[in-house]
Design an enzyme around this catalytic site. Structure first.
Site, short mmCIF file in Angstrom:
data_model
loop_
_atom_site.label_atom_id
_atom_site.label_comp_id
_atom_site.label_asym_id
_atom_site.label_seq_id
_atom_site.Cartn_x
_atom_site.Cartn_y
_atom_site.Cartn_z
N HIS A 153 -6.08 1.69 -3.47
CA HIS A 153 -5.07 1.19 -2.54
C HIS A 153 -4.65 -0.22 -2.94
O HIS A 153 -5.27 -0.86 -3.78
CB HIS A 153 -5.61 1.19 -1.10
CG HIS A 153 -6.80 0.30 -0.90
ND1 HIS A 153 -6.81 -0.75 -0.03
CD2 HIS A 153 -8.04 0.31 -1.47
CE1 HIS A 153 -8.00 -1.35 -0.05
NE2 HIS A 153 -8.75 -0.71 -0.92
N CYS B 79 0.81 -1.23 0.00
CA CYS B 79 0.00 0.00 0.00
C CYS B 79 0.83 1.27 0.00
O CYS B 79 0.53 2.23 -0.72
CB CYS B 79 -0.99 -0.01 1.16
SG CYS B 79 -0.23 -0.04 2.81
N HIS C 280 -2.16 1.06 7.19
CA HIS C 280 -2.62 1.00 5.80
C HIS C 280 -2.85 2.42 5.29
O HIS C 280 -3.23 3.31 6.04
CB HIS C 280 -3.89 0.16 5.70
CG HIS C 280 -4.30 -0.16 4.29
ND1 HIS C 280 -3.51 -0.88 3.44
CD2 HIS C 280 -5.41 0.17 3.59
CE1 HIS C 280 -4.13 -1.00 2.26
NE2 HIS C 280 -5.28 -0.36 2.33
#
Length: 184
Positions: A146, A82, A134
């Site tokens: 993402h 990510c 994240h």
């Protein structure tokens, strides 16, 4: 008298026809405009409202990465995580160098609540952790791109129960960070 009426009616009909023809030309030009076609395409394919003010370079970049598998520490189209995906977007689309780790990237932003996010802002999550784990890039309409650990590079909705549960904050890169990059 009848001739004048018919002549006036004919002129009015010709005027209406000319206006309709001009609007059809404008509509045809709008449909044939490459940026407009790209906007329509990305809107349909990605499920995001892409309009004339949107950054088409951003959507094109994301589109080219959709489906890339997730790989922790990866930074290629064979596998990416990510933060590397977000870093690549900022490098290629915004010509801005950001850090590599989602927690470090958070130190480069002005934190924002969800309702103040704009296209290109960052979204941060604390997934089953006390720290940020994240990151993604906001696209509008509560959607973000993402690299998901289970699905690879995708577009998701912040209102999905999973993401809504773990959403921490949004963020916009600080002007001071951008200014430092310009000076270098």
């Amino acid at each position: 008298m009848i001739k004048k009426f018919l002549f006036s009616t004919l002129i009015a009909l010709c005027s209406i026809s000319a206006v309709n023809a001009q609007s059809k030309v404008k509509e045809t030009n709008k449909l044939e405009d490459p940026d407009n076609l790209a906007s329509q395409y990305f809107s349909q394919v990605m499920g995001v409202a892409v309009d004339a003010t949107s950054n088409l370079k951003l959507y094109k970049f994301i589109y080219e990465w959709i489906g890339t598998p997730y790989r922790f520490g990866g930074n290629t189209q064979k596998g990416i995580d990510c933060s590397a995906f977000t870093k690549a977007i900022y490098d290629k689309v915004f010509n801005t160098t950001i850090l590599r780790n989602s927690r470090d990237i958070f130190s480069m932003v002005n934190p924002l609540p969800k309702d103040e996010l704009k296209e290109g802002d960052l979204v941060f999550f604390k997934i089953k952790s006390r720290s940020i784990t994240h990151i993604g890039i906001y696209l509008g309409d509560n959607r973000f791109a993402h690299a998901s650990s289970s699905r690879g590079v995708v577009i998701s909705n912040l209102n999905e129960p999973y993401y809504s549960r773990y959403f921490y904050k949004g963020g916009r890169i600080l002007d001071s960070v951008k200014d430092e990059l310009i000076e270098e």
